[in-house]
Write a protein that holds these residues in place. Structure first.
Motif, PDB file in Angstrom:
ATOM      1  N   UNK A 166       0.836  -1.196   0.000  1.00  7.74           N
ATOM      2  CA  UNK A 166       0.000   0.000   0.000  1.00  7.74           C
ATOM      3  C   UNK A 166       0.873   1.248   0.000  1.00  7.74           C
ATOM      4  N   UNK A 167       0.362   2.304  -0.646  1.00  8.47           N
ATOM      5  CA  UNK A 167       1.046   3.590  -0.632  1.00  8.47           C
ATOM      6  C   UNK A 167       0.696   4.341   0.636  1.00  8.47           C
ATOM      7  N   UNK A 168       1.325   3.958   1.723  1.00 11.03           N
ATOM      8  CA  UNK A 168       1.046   4.537   3.027  1.00 11.03           C
ATOM      9  C   UNK A 168       1.869   5.828   3.200  1.00 11.03           C
ATOM     10  N   UNK A 169       1.368   6.949   3.739  1.00  9.64           N
ATOM     11  CA  UNK A 169       0.086   7.097   4.443  1.00  9.64           C
ATOM     12  C   UNK A 169      -1.084   7.478   3.547  1.00  9.64           C
ATOM     13  N   UNK A 170      -0.873   7.609   2.256  1.00  8.16           N
ATOM     14  CA  UNK A 170      -1.977   7.941   1.369  1.00  8.16           C
ATOM     15  C   UNK A 170      -2.189   9.445   1.256  1.00  8.16           C
ATOM     16  N   UNK A 171      -3.294   9.798   0.616  1.00 14.38           N
ATOM     17  CA  UNK A 171      -3.652  11.195   0.387  1.00 14.38           C
ATOM     18  C   UNK A 171      -5.006  11.452   1.019  1.00 14.38           C
ATOM     19  N   UNK A 172      -5.076  12.491   1.855  1.00 13.25           N
ATOM     20  CA  UNK A 172      -6.340  12.833   2.501  1.00 13.25           C
ATOM     21  C   UNK A 172      -7.065  13.884   1.677  1.00 13.25           C
ATOM     22  N   UNK A 173      -8.289  13.571   1.291  1.00 12.84           N
ATOM     23  CA  UNK A 173      -9.111  14.465   0.491  1.00 12.84           C
ATOM     24  C   UNK A 173     -10.246  14.999   1.364  1.00 12.84           C
ATOM     25  N   UNK A 174     -10.363  16.318   1.426  1.00 15.06           N
ATOM     26  CA  UNK A 174     -11.453  16.956   2.154  1.00 15.06           C
ATOM     27  C   UNK A 174     -12.301  17.730   1.163  1.00 15.06           C
ATOM     28  N   UNK A 175     -13.563  17.375   1.071  1.00 16.62           N
ATOM     29  CA  UNK A 175     -14.479  18.016   0.125  1.00 16.62           C
ATOM     30  C   UNK A 175     -15.456  18.883   0.910  1.00 16.62           C
ATOM     31  N   UNK A 176     -15.503  20.151   0.578  1.00 19.01           N
ATOM     32  CA  UNK A 176     -16.417  21.063   1.262  1.00 19.01           C
ATOM     33  C   UNK A 176     -17.409  21.634   0.261  1.00 19.01           C
ATOM     34  N   UNK A 177     -18.502  22.135   0.774  1.00 20.26           N
ATOM     35  CA  UNK A 177     -19.513  22.739  -0.080  1.00 20.26           C
ATOM     36  C   UNK A 177     -20.256  23.816   0.673  1.00 20.26           C
ATOM     37  N   UNK A 178     -21.242  24.395   0.035  1.00 22.04           N
ATOM     38  CA  UNK A 178     -22.049  25.414   0.685  1.00 22.04           C
ATOM     39  C   UNK A 178     -22.903  24.796   1.780  1.00 22.04           C
ATOM     40  N   UNK A 179     -23.131  25.582   2.805  1.00 20.24           N
ATOM     41  CA  UNK A 179     -23.959  25.133   3.913  1.00 20.24           C
ATOM     42  C   UNK A 179     -24.758  26.319   4.430  1.00 20.24           C
ATOM     43  N   UNK A 180     -26.029  26.089   4.719  1.00 20.83           N
ATOM     44  CA  UNK A 180     -26.867  27.132   5.301  1.00 20.83           C
ATOM     45  C   UNK A 180     -26.853  26.969   6.816  1.00 20.83           C
ATOM     46  N   UNK A 181     -26.420  28.020   7.508  1.00 24.26           N
ATOM     47  CA  UNK A 181     -26.420  28.007   8.972  1.00 24.26           C
ATOM     48  C   UNK A 181     -27.568  28.858   9.481  1.00 24.26           C
ATOM     49  N   UNK A 182     -28.209  28.388  10.551  1.00 24.15           N
ATOM     50  CA  UNK A 182     -29.386  29.047  11.100  1.00 24.15           C
ATOM     51  C   UNK A 182     -29.042  29.660  12.443  1.00 24.15           C
TER      52      UNK A 182
END
Length: 232
Positions: free
Chosen positions: A59-75
């Protein structure tokens, strides 16, 4: 990799069906392209190659960490003076214009905040950035489809264990559940929590029960359930 933990083969995961493109040469390049990216794609990814040798799995350790963000409505705010804010951790161009949607229909082009004293518990609200209207935030809405279930189902016999559960669809998630009940024609009383357990239910627990769910957007009430406890 964590010892003893076999990573998931995303090529076999239906979540990625039709969205994976391998661009490597299987020798020195292991480039993988994920299309139609989703927030739940956030994870740590590693490549794996298998040889014909004993224990020849690497395995290609430690790998690649992908963080996907998007729009969010906060109340924020109270029940009568709520403010909805469209936010994202992504870097946007200066002074973007936000588009607001009510029940999926465009209602306003504005700044990132939407103020109103007439939000409805039954309506849903989402936002997008102008120029990227196809990328909506998840909708926020008050609780809906609030219901009461009884376990075990069937006839309720005195002395048995019975659990009442209140469930509701809401975004943001339900903050609180309140039960209201009236036993044998008495006054209404309340209790809190998504579940209420009768360890040894009694005939005196016979009565009417319903629950009210609440989040930042509003409240919703279930139908009244008439619970009849039979004597042994």
């Amino acid at each position: 990799m964590e010892a003893g933990i076999e990573p998931e083969d995303i090529g076999q995961n239906q979540e990625y069906a039709g969205r994976l493109e391998y661009h490597g040469d299987k020798k020195k390049d292991c480039t993988l392209k994920i299309t139609d990216l989703r927030e739940r794609d956030s994870a740590t990814y590693t490549f794996r190659f298998i040889t014909d040798q004993t224990r020849g799995r690497y395995y290609g350790d430690p790998g690649v960490t992908l963080t996907v963000t998007g729009l969010q409505v906060k109340v924020t705010g109270g029940h009568q003076d709520k403010t909805l804010t469209c936010s994202t951790t992504c870097t946007l161009t200066d002074n973007p214009t936000y588009i607001w949607y009510k029940n999926g229909h465009k209602v306003k082009e504005d700044t990132s905040s939407l103020d109103s004293d007439s939000f409805s518990d039954t309506d849903s609200y989402s936002c997008a950035v102008k120029g990227h209207e196809d990328l909506h935030s998840p909708a926020v809405y008050g609780p809906r489809n609030t219901s009461v279930s009884v376990s075990p189902s069937g006839e309720i016999v005195e002395g048995s264990s019975v659990t009442l559960t209140c469930s509701s669809d809401a975004n943001p998630p339900v903050q609180s559940y309140t039960w209201w009940y009236k036993k044998n024609g008495g006054e209404h009383q309340s209790m809190t929590g998504p579940q209420h357990v009768f360890n040894q239910i009694q005939s005196s627990d016979t009565g009417e029960y319903y629950c009210v769910s609440q989040n930042e957007m509003g409240t919703d009430r279930s139908r009244t359930m008439n619970m009849d406890v039979k004597c042994e």
